[in-house]
Design an enzyme around this catalytic site. Structure first.
Site, PDB file in Angstrom:
ATOM      1  N   GLU A  48      -2.216  -2.851  -5.859  1.00 61.41           N
ATOM      2  CA  GLU A  48      -1.290  -2.484  -4.790  1.00 61.41           C
ATOM      3  C   GLU A  48      -1.439  -3.419  -3.584  1.00 61.41           C
ATOM      4  OE1 GLU A  48      -2.551   1.256  -7.023  1.00 61.41           O
ATOM      5  OE2 GLU A  48      -3.531  -0.536  -6.252  1.00 61.41           O
ATOM      6  N   CYS A  78      -5.885   1.768  -1.241  1.00 54.13           N
ATOM      7  CA  CYS A  78      -4.469   1.510  -1.496  1.00 54.13           C
ATOM      8  C   CYS A  78      -3.597   2.645  -0.979  1.00 54.13           C
ATOM      9  CB  CYS A  78      -4.252   1.264  -2.978  1.00 54.13           C
ATOM     10  SG  CYS A  78      -5.169  -0.208  -3.556  1.00 54.13           S
TER      11      CYS A  78
END
Length: 142
Positions: A48, A78
């Protein structure tokens, strides 16, 4: 999700952890990434984070219309990026092998869609079985 799965496969082919992510705005992919911690010797390049980095600087209005796809439930780091940029929706390929702070994300207004895609699950199960030390390092475990 297919683009995120392809990113995960690419990461595995590079000798990394098979997790992929894609950022979509108004139906268009604007960033792709995969876990590059091993390849780059990085402490923070989860899929991510790599995806957001590769998407480049975006404005609030862009993030407010975005959807983040990830083959695995996002970790604390993330998830923090999702909250920081106010990404309203995350589509998660699977949360069987690892579950990040999903309830916290929901409590902060993020919509989560959990697919529990068989391919995503199998990739992670095989990787965890073959490389438990790398996996534990990635999720901050001993």
């Amino acid at each position: 999700m297919q683009a995120a799965i392809q990113e995960a496969r690419q990461g595995l082919a590079e000798g990394g952890i098979p997790i992929g992510s894609v950022l979509v705005i108004d139906g268009k992919i604007v960033g792709t990434g995969h876990n590059r911690r091993i390849q780059k010797g990085s402490a923070v390049l989860h899929a991510e984070m790599d995806c957001l980095e590769r998407a480049g600087r975006l404005g609030y209005r862009d993030y407010s219309r975005s959807v983040l796809f990830s083959t695995l439930s996002p970790c604390d780091m993330c998830s923090g990026a999702v909250l920081l940029y106010k990404i309203p929706m995350v589509v998660i390929g699977e949360n069987q092998t690892f579950r990040g702070p999903e309830e916290y994300l929901r409590s902060r207004g993020v919509e989560l869609v959990i697919l529990n895609d068989r391919e995503c699950i199998m990739m992670m199960e095989e990787f965890i079985a073959d490389y438990p030390d790398l996996w534990n390092e990635d999720i901050g475990e001993e």
